[in-house]
Write a protein that holds these residues in place. Structure first.
Motif, PDB file in Angstrom:
ATOM      1  N   ASP A   3     175.363  81.015   5.849  1.00 30.81           N
ATOM      2  CA  ASP A   3     176.247  80.376   4.939  1.00 30.81           C
ATOM      3  C   ASP A   3     177.321  81.129   4.983  1.00 30.81           C
ATOM      4  O   ASP A   3     178.394  80.295   4.696  1.00 30.81           O
ATOM      5  CB  ASP A   3     176.052  80.402   3.178  1.00 30.81           C
ATOM      6  N   ALA A   4     177.302  82.485   4.815  1.00 32.03           N
ATOM      7  CA  ALA A   4     178.373  83.515   4.854  1.00 32.03           C
ATOM      8  C   ALA A   4     179.403  82.995   5.935  1.00 32.03           C
ATOM      9  O   ALA A   4     180.035  83.275   6.196  1.00 32.03           O
ATOM     10  CB  ALA A   4     177.690  84.974   5.383  1.00 32.03           C
ATOM     11  N   GLU A   5     178.375  83.019   6.715  1.00 32.19           N
ATOM     12  CA  GLU A   5     178.784  82.953   8.989  1.00 32.19           C
ATOM     13  C   GLU A   5     180.152  81.889   8.167  1.00 32.19           C
ATOM     14  O   GLU A   5     181.525  81.750   8.434  1.00 32.19           O
ATOM     15  CB  GLU A   5     178.238  83.010   9.302  1.00 32.19           C
ATOM     16  N   GLY A   6     179.567  80.771   7.998  1.00 36.67           N
ATOM     17  CA  GLY A   6     180.287  79.653   8.051  1.00 36.67           C
ATOM     18  C   GLY A   6     181.569  79.990   6.958  1.00 36.67           C
ATOM     19  O   GLY A   6     182.922  79.055   6.910  1.00 36.67           O
ATOM     20  N   PHE A  24     188.657  88.736  25.318  1.00 39.25           N
ATOM     21  CA  PHE A  24     187.656  89.053  25.403  1.00 39.25           C
ATOM     22  C   PHE A  24     186.287  88.191  24.642  1.00 39.25           C
ATOM     23  O   PHE A  24     187.227  87.712  23.315  1.00 39.25           O
ATOM     24  CB  PHE A  24     187.177  90.444  25.331  1.00 39.25           C
ATOM     25  N   ARG A  25     185.677  87.207  24.652  1.00 39.54           N
ATOM     26  CA  ARG A  25     185.089  86.878  23.059  1.00 39.54           C
ATOM     27  C   ARG A  25     183.956  88.115  22.220  1.00 39.54           C
ATOM     28  O   ARG A  25     184.334  87.151  21.508  1.00 39.54           O
ATOM     29  CB  ARG A  25     183.644  86.177  23.928  1.00 39.54           C
ATOM     30  N   ASP A  26     184.095  89.031  22.945  1.00 38.55           N
ATOM     31  CA  ASP A  26     183.810  90.450  21.403  1.00 38.55           C
ATOM     32  C   ASP A  26     184.689  90.999  20.765  1.00 38.55           C
ATOM     33  O   ASP A  26     184.401  92.082  20.829  1.00 38.55           O
ATOM     34  CB  ASP A  26     183.067  90.837  22.108  1.00 38.55           C
ATOM     35  N   CYS A  27     186.086  89.997  21.505  1.00 34.99           N
ATOM     36  CA  CYS A  27     187.067  91.063  21.009  1.00 34.99           C
ATOM     37  C   CYS A  27     187.200  91.785  19.567  1.00 34.99           C
ATOM     38  O   CYS A  27     187.066  91.312  18.240  1.00 34.99           O
ATOM     39  CB  CYS A  27     188.076  90.302  21.216  1.00 34.99           C
ATOM     40  N   ARG A  55     189.103  91.084   9.414  1.00 33.05           N
ATOM     41  CA  ARG A  55     187.423  91.703  10.281  1.00 33.05           C
ATOM     42  C   ARG A  55     187.100  91.918   8.963  1.00 33.05           C
ATOM     43  O   ARG A  55     185.841  92.717   9.781  1.00 33.05           O
ATOM     44  CB  ARG A  55     188.637  92.867  11.120  1.00 33.05           C
ATOM     45  N   LYS A  56     186.973  93.114   8.362  1.00 32.90           N
ATOM     46  CA  LYS A  56     185.976  93.716   7.450  1.00 32.90           C
ATOM     47  C   LYS A  56     185.290  92.864   7.141  1.00 32.90           C
ATOM     48  O   LYS A  56     183.665  93.464   7.359  1.00 32.90           O
ATOM     49  CB  LYS A  56     186.953  94.772   5.890  1.00 32.90           C
ATOM     50  N   LEU A  57     185.153  91.441   6.348  1.00 32.14           N
ATOM     51  CA  LEU A  57     184.130  90.400   6.845  1.00 32.14           C
ATOM     52  C   LEU A  57     183.130  90.471   7.813  1.00 32.14           C
ATOM     53  O   LEU A  57     181.781  90.192   7.507  1.00 32.14           O
ATOM     54  CB  LEU A  57     184.794  89.617   5.942  1.00 32.14           C
ATOM     55  N   ARG A  62     178.212  90.755  10.553  1.00 32.98           N
ATOM     56  CA  ARG A  62     177.538  91.256  11.642  1.00 32.98           C
ATOM     57  C   ARG A  62     176.301  92.218  11.537  1.00 32.98           C
ATOM     58  O   ARG A  62     175.270  92.046  11.897  1.00 32.98           O
ATOM     59  CB  ARG A  62     178.600  92.141  12.753  1.00 32.98           C
ATOM     60  N   PHE A  63     177.640  93.267  10.385  1.00 29.35           N
ATOM     61  CA  PHE A  63     175.735  94.122   9.834  1.00 29.35           C
ATOM     62  C   PHE A  63     175.021  93.634   9.038  1.00 29.35           C
ATOM     63  O   PHE A  63     173.758  94.022   9.655  1.00 29.35           O
ATOM     64  CB  PHE A  63     176.695  95.512   9.045  1.00 29.35           C
TER      65      PHE A  63
END
Ligand SMILES: [Zn+2]
Length: 92
Positions: A3-6, A24-27, A55-57, A62-63
């Motif tokens: 849900d968070a990603e969405g 790059f995909r992992d830019c 970027r922070k979110l 990811r973490f």
């Protein structure tokens, strides 16, 4: 997808769409060449503080998902150990 990603993708839809054009995909949108986010920033198309927040979110997300999968793996091996010790007891 969690849900968070969405939620992040919906909030920063325009940035996510722009990021798809990065070379790059992992830019990380920092010093990478061919970064669509940096290009849009240079051209004043997007807001720098907003990009920083996104970027922070995204980094936090990811973490969180990585620690979650690590926790799942630890739980699995723990169950295996419990099962093994139970089988030993049954044999006695
Ligand atoms: Zn980028």
């Amino acid at each position: 997808m969690t849900d968070a990603e969405g939620g992040i993708a919906a909030l920063f839809d325009d940035l996510v769409t722009l990021a798809a054009n990065c070379r790059f995909r992992d830019c990380q949108h920092e010093t990478e060449p061919g970064c669509a986010i940096r290009q849009a920033l240079d051209q004043g198309q997007i807001d720098a503080p907003r990009v920083a927040r996104w970027r922070k979110l995204a980094a936090e997300e990811r973490f969180n998902s990585s620690t979650l999968s690590e926790r799942k793996m630890q739980g699995k091996s723990l169950r295996k150990m419990v099962k093994a010790s139970q089988q030993k007891k049954n044999r006695r």
